[in-house]
Design an enzyme around this catalytic site. Structure first.
Site, mmCIF file in Angstrom:
data_model
loop_
_atom_site.group_PDB
_atom_site.id
_atom_site.type_symbol
_atom_site.label_atom_id
_atom_site.label_comp_id
_atom_site.label_asym_id
_atom_site.label_seq_id
_atom_site.Cartn_x
_atom_site.Cartn_y
_atom_site.Cartn_z
ATOM 1 N N TYR A 113 2.393 -4.172 -5.814
ATOM 2 C CA TYR A 113 3.146 -3.757 -6.989
ATOM 3 C C TYR A 113 4.525 -3.196 -6.649
ATOM 4 O O TYR A 113 5.418 -3.192 -7.499
ATOM 5 C CB TYR A 113 2.371 -2.692 -7.771
ATOM 6 C CG TYR A 113 1.041 -3.164 -8.296
ATOM 7 C CD1 TYR A 113 0.962 -4.222 -9.184
ATOM 8 C CD2 TYR A 113 -0.147 -2.552 -7.896
ATOM 9 C CE1 TYR A 113 -0.264 -4.675 -9.666
ATOM 10 C CE2 TYR A 113 -1.371 -2.976 -8.369
ATOM 11 C CZ TYR A 113 -1.427 -4.046 -9.261
ATOM 12 O OH TYR A 113 -2.636 -4.481 -9.735
ATOM 13 N N ARG A 130 1.841 4.942 19.989
ATOM 14 C CA ARG A 130 1.401 5.284 18.639
ATOM 15 C C ARG A 130 1.927 6.632 18.142
ATOM 16 O O ARG A 130 2.514 6.703 17.078
ATOM 17 C CB ARG A 130 -0.127 5.278 18.567
ATOM 18 C CG ARG A 130 -0.664 5.413 17.157
ATOM 19 C CD ARG A 130 -2.174 5.335 17.118
ATOM 20 N NE ARG A 130 -2.675 4.074 17.649
ATOM 21 C CZ ARG A 130 -3.976 3.786 17.753
ATOM 22 N NH1 ARG A 130 -4.881 4.673 17.376
ATOM 23 N NH2 ARG A 130 -4.355 2.625 18.249
ATOM 24 N N HIS A 137 3.137 -5.787 14.748
ATOM 25 C CA HIS A 137 2.266 -4.606 14.806
ATOM 26 C C HIS A 137 0.794 -5.013 14.787
ATOM 27 O O HIS A 137 0.284 -5.463 13.760
ATOM 28 C CB HIS A 137 2.566 -3.677 13.627
ATOM 29 C CG HIS A 137 2.097 -2.270 13.833
ATOM 30 N ND1 HIS A 137 2.533 -1.468 14.859
ATOM 31 C CD2 HIS A 137 1.194 -1.514 13.136
ATOM 32 C CE1 HIS A 137 1.963 -0.287 14.790
ATOM 33 N NE2 HIS A 137 1.140 -0.289 13.765
#
Length: 810
Positions: free
Chosen positions: A126, A36, A82
């Protein structure tokens, strides 16, 4: 009714909670460290970045293809690779697209991807994205078995354990992350510099870090700005850890008669909106003064923060205060920590470069092995096709006489000694390949394949050729993607001195008889005409009165000379500023005076220079000259300025260049003028020579260095004074009795001071009751040497003048 019972053997499953917590936390720590928070030394990526780029590669979301919805990319990444939430993946995509976060963005975003003001990006539904051209270099040759693949989180797909990047990403884009018990913070660098450094390591494996630092001179931030010095940079490059200071780019702009500070670049990772809010709060709390307005005029052409300065403010002082108290200047802690073979390790600059070269070496070798294998397989097929064309009629007859392709393949293998692969290729060959032209093409392809095989084998056998390939690739990368450095390095890496935060203005410093000191801006006292009533500057308390007054810049040094011949060192801004009615601060709290010591005189010094001298005069008429540099390193407990007799005291001190005449005035109105060359320079602890021979009861009250064209101002304790041209004081030999300078009559009283002045000067006269008057020298008559003078100040009953200082107007 009898019920059946079964004995259950329960095993003892008790465990130590301490051991379990230790093991569990260790597993968690390693998961955070490896999976990570920390980047890999080879591709400079954390798992989430690697998966995002591979997911976009999977989707063929390349730079030359249309944009894809960010939500599509996020869904693909979290669905395949993931095992975390969509927010983590989208945040990664957003940051990879921000040109103010990444020195070289890896995602080409379309839509709102946030701003340097801290505005959040639009929702993933968007925005659209695709890989940048640079990012595609991260996955070049991935299909050639150049890297290992591992199973994804549900064992249904494979993902790369590392990317075969030809881009030195760890350095050019940096990395930051907090793991368990460790953190990394690698700043971005300039691609051209990094490529040149890698080439330098390839050309000379023994190159030193110091030589590498001549190539990679410092980090290069996307938001540009300045790096203050290279001390922290050098420490980080040598040890893997260091702290640097980064500063905004700001300059002063004049608009009519007002100044304004323009900020065009801010430090890396600073939020512009929060910076402006912080400045506004500091102005509101009066921690930063002199600002009248703040506004953001940034647009698509660049950043422009405008800070208007008040008419009486000083732009450079405001700018330095902004550096001191806001994030216009901040520290950046460099930690070169990355995963090396799955283990966290702190590395220096050369080690990072060497690991990338080793990574590229392995990629090139594995790519060459793959290409060699494919070339040999193709050469084998071509050999079969060429042999078949040599026996074309027999091969065709064999195929036509075979019952099916299986029989034909077996017969080709048996009768012509073809391999199964060659036999299948012959059966798959189209009829147009039987033409003469196609035969020539086969021969040409075969010859080229043989050359490739020879080249691939040569590469695998020669480490030097592998390094040369890495070198050529780096030069190509540098040419395609390199750009100019953005962040400049300032030579000075020291912290802001306190003087940078203090306006350079004239100050009136007063010291009382009982040892209280303070300073006030000289502008506090308005100019008055001769004979005025004065302005109260210090209210006397407990029969205290002002004994010393002088004017100096707030940035000047102060040399405090005591009556016992010791000197102490301070700066004007270190003197407490107090109100006009305040008595100030006890000087014993500023200076470590010895028992029985009293302040004799204070000398303002702009800077310590060679070829300058300190000239000192004592009450008993002794004079001494010493090099100024002898007093440049004064200790807090003071040093000896001159050796002084028990019955004598130090009276006056001046700075000179060794070419002036010395003027000494006495209490009884006598004076002497002699050449400074009559005084030889002595050591710091010497006693001096006779300057003037005094009569009984007389004593020295002042000493000056003469400047031609000026006048000598003599002031008496009853408020009378006069100016006399310096030409009226003839040059005598040192050690004489002197001549008369003013009549010390009952009206005048004794002389309190003798000053050298010019027409442009203004004076400040102070009485023992603390009354101050400021008047123009031009208002004081120039009269002969043997006269009584005119009234300069109205005094109350029993009031006496104690000090005079000159005000120099620009």
């Amino acid at each position: 009714m009898v019920s059946d019972t079964t004995d259950i053997d329960i095993k003892d499953t008790s465990i130590s909670i301490e051991e379990e917590m230790k093991n569990s936390y260790l597993e968690y720590s390693m998961s955070v460290i490896v999976q990570r928070a920390l980047p890999d030394i080879r591709d400079g990526l954390k798992p989430v970045h690697r998966r995002v780029l591979f997911g976009m590669y999977d989707l063929k979301n390349f730079n030359n293809k249309p944009y894809k919805k960010s939500a599509r990319i996020v869904g693909d990444v979290i669905g395949k690779y993931h095992p975390h939430g969509d927010a983590a993946v989208y945040d990664t995509i957003v940051r990879l697209a921000q040109d103010f976060s990444m020195r070289y963005p890896l995602v080409d975003g379309q839509g709102n991807f946030g701003s340097i003001d801290g505005d959040p990006p639009a929702a993933m539904r968007y925005t659209e994205a695709r890989m940048t051209k640079l990012a595609q270099e991260f996955l070049t040759d991935i299909e050639k078995e150049t890297v290992d693949f591992t199973a994804n989180y549900d064992d249904t797909l494979l993902e790369p354990a590392i990317l075969p990047t030809s881009i030195p990403n760890l350095l050019i884009n940096g990395a930051s992350g907090i793991a368990v018990g460790m953190a990394t913070n690698i700043p971005p660098h300039n691609l051209r510099e990094v490529c040149d450094a890698l080439i330098a390591v390839i050309d000379n494996s023994n190159i030193s870090i110091d030589d590498l630092m001549k190539i990679i001179i410092a980090p290069d931030f996307p938001t540009a700005g300045f790096i203050l010095g290279r001390k922290g940079v050098k420490e980080a490059y040598r040890t893997g850890r260091g702290i640097i200071k980064i500063r905004a780019r700001a300059f002063v702009e004049m608009v009519k008669t007002k100044e304004r500070v323009i900020v065009s670049e801010i430090p890396y990772q600073v939020n512009k909106t929060k910076l402006l809010e912080n400045i506004a709060d500091l102005v509101k709390d009066k921690k930063i003064e002199g600002i009248s307005d703040i506004r953001d005029e940034s647009d698509r052409d660049g950043m422009r923060i405008v800070i208007d300065i008040k008419r009486d403010g000083k732009a450079l002082v405001v700018m330095n205060r902004l550096y001191k108290f806001t994030q216009m200047e901040k520290s950046f802690g460099i930690i070169f920590l990355a995963l090396v073979n799955g283990r966290p390790q702190t590395l220096n600059l050369k080690e990072i470069l060497e690991h990338f070269i080793n990574h590229r070496r392995e990629i090139i070798i594995r790519r060459t092995v793959f290409d060699l294998k494919k070339a040999e397989e193709r050469a084998h097929i071509l050999e079969g096709l060429r042999k078949a064309l040599d026996f074309l009629d027999e091969v065709i007859a064999l195929i036509r006489s075979s019952a099916d392709s299986k029989e034909a393949k077996s017969r080709l293998i048996a009768e012509f000694d073809f391999s199964p692969i060659q036999a299948q290729a012959i059966l798959d060959m189209r009829l147009h390949r039987l033409t003469g032209l196609e035969r020539a093409k086969l021969d040409e392809e075969y010859n080229n394949i043989i050359k490739d095989i020879t080249r691939f084998k040569a590469i695998l056998e020669s480490p030097a050729m592998v390094l040369n390939l890495i070198r050529e690739e780096l030069l190509e990368i540098k040419e395609k993607y390199g750009d100019e450095r953005r962040t400049e390095i300032l030579a000075q890496d020291e912290e802001l001195d306190i003087e940078d935060l203090i306006a350079d203005e004239d100050m009136a410093v007063t010291i009382s008889h009982r040892g209280y000191i303070k300073r006030n801006p000289i502008s506090l006292y308005r100019a008055q005409r001769r004979g005025g009533k004065g302005l109260t500057g210090v209210v006397p308390k407990d029969e205290d009165f002002v004994e010393h007054l002088f004017v100096a810049s707030s940035h000047n040094y102060l040399l405090f000379f005591t009556n016992q011949g010791r000197v102490y060192w301070k700066k004007v801004h270190q003197i407490p500023e107090a109100g006009r009615m305040s008595k100030g601060k006890a000087i014993v709290n500023l200076l470590e005076l010895q028992k029985g010591e009293k302040l004799a005189t204070v000398l303002p010094i702009k800077e310590f220079n060679e070829n300058q001298f300190i000239v000192m005069a004592t009450r008993e008429g002794l004079i001494k000259k010493t090099d100024l540099m002898a007093y440049s390193n004064v200790r807090t407990n003071g040093i000896i300025a001159l050796k002084i007799n028990d019955d004598d005291e130090l009276i006056s001190v001046r700075v000179t260049d060794g070419e002036h005449d010395i003027f000494i005035g006495t209490k009884s109105g006598k004076s002497i003028r002699f050449s400074e060359k009559d005084i030889r320079s002595m050591g710091r602890v010497a006693a001096g020579n006779i300057g003037i021979r005094l009569e009984d009861g007389d004593e020295v009250v002042g000493m000056e260095t003469i400047k031609e064209g000026s006048t000598i101002l003599t002031v008496t304790e009853n408020g009378y004074g006069k100016r006399t041209k310096t030409e009226e004081y003839r040059v005598q030999s040192r050690g004489g009795k002197g001549i008369l300078t003013i009549k010390a009559s009952a009206r005048n009283g004794s002389v309190v001071y003798s000053y050298q002045v010019s027409e442009q000067d203004q004076l400040m006269i102070i009485t023992e009751h603390g009354k101050i008057i400021r008047l123009r020298v031009a208002d004081i008559s120039v009269i002969g040497r043997n006269t009584q003078g005119v009234k300069l100040i109205d005094l109350g009953p029993g009031e006496k003048v104690v000090s005079v200082a000159k005000v120099i107007e620009e």
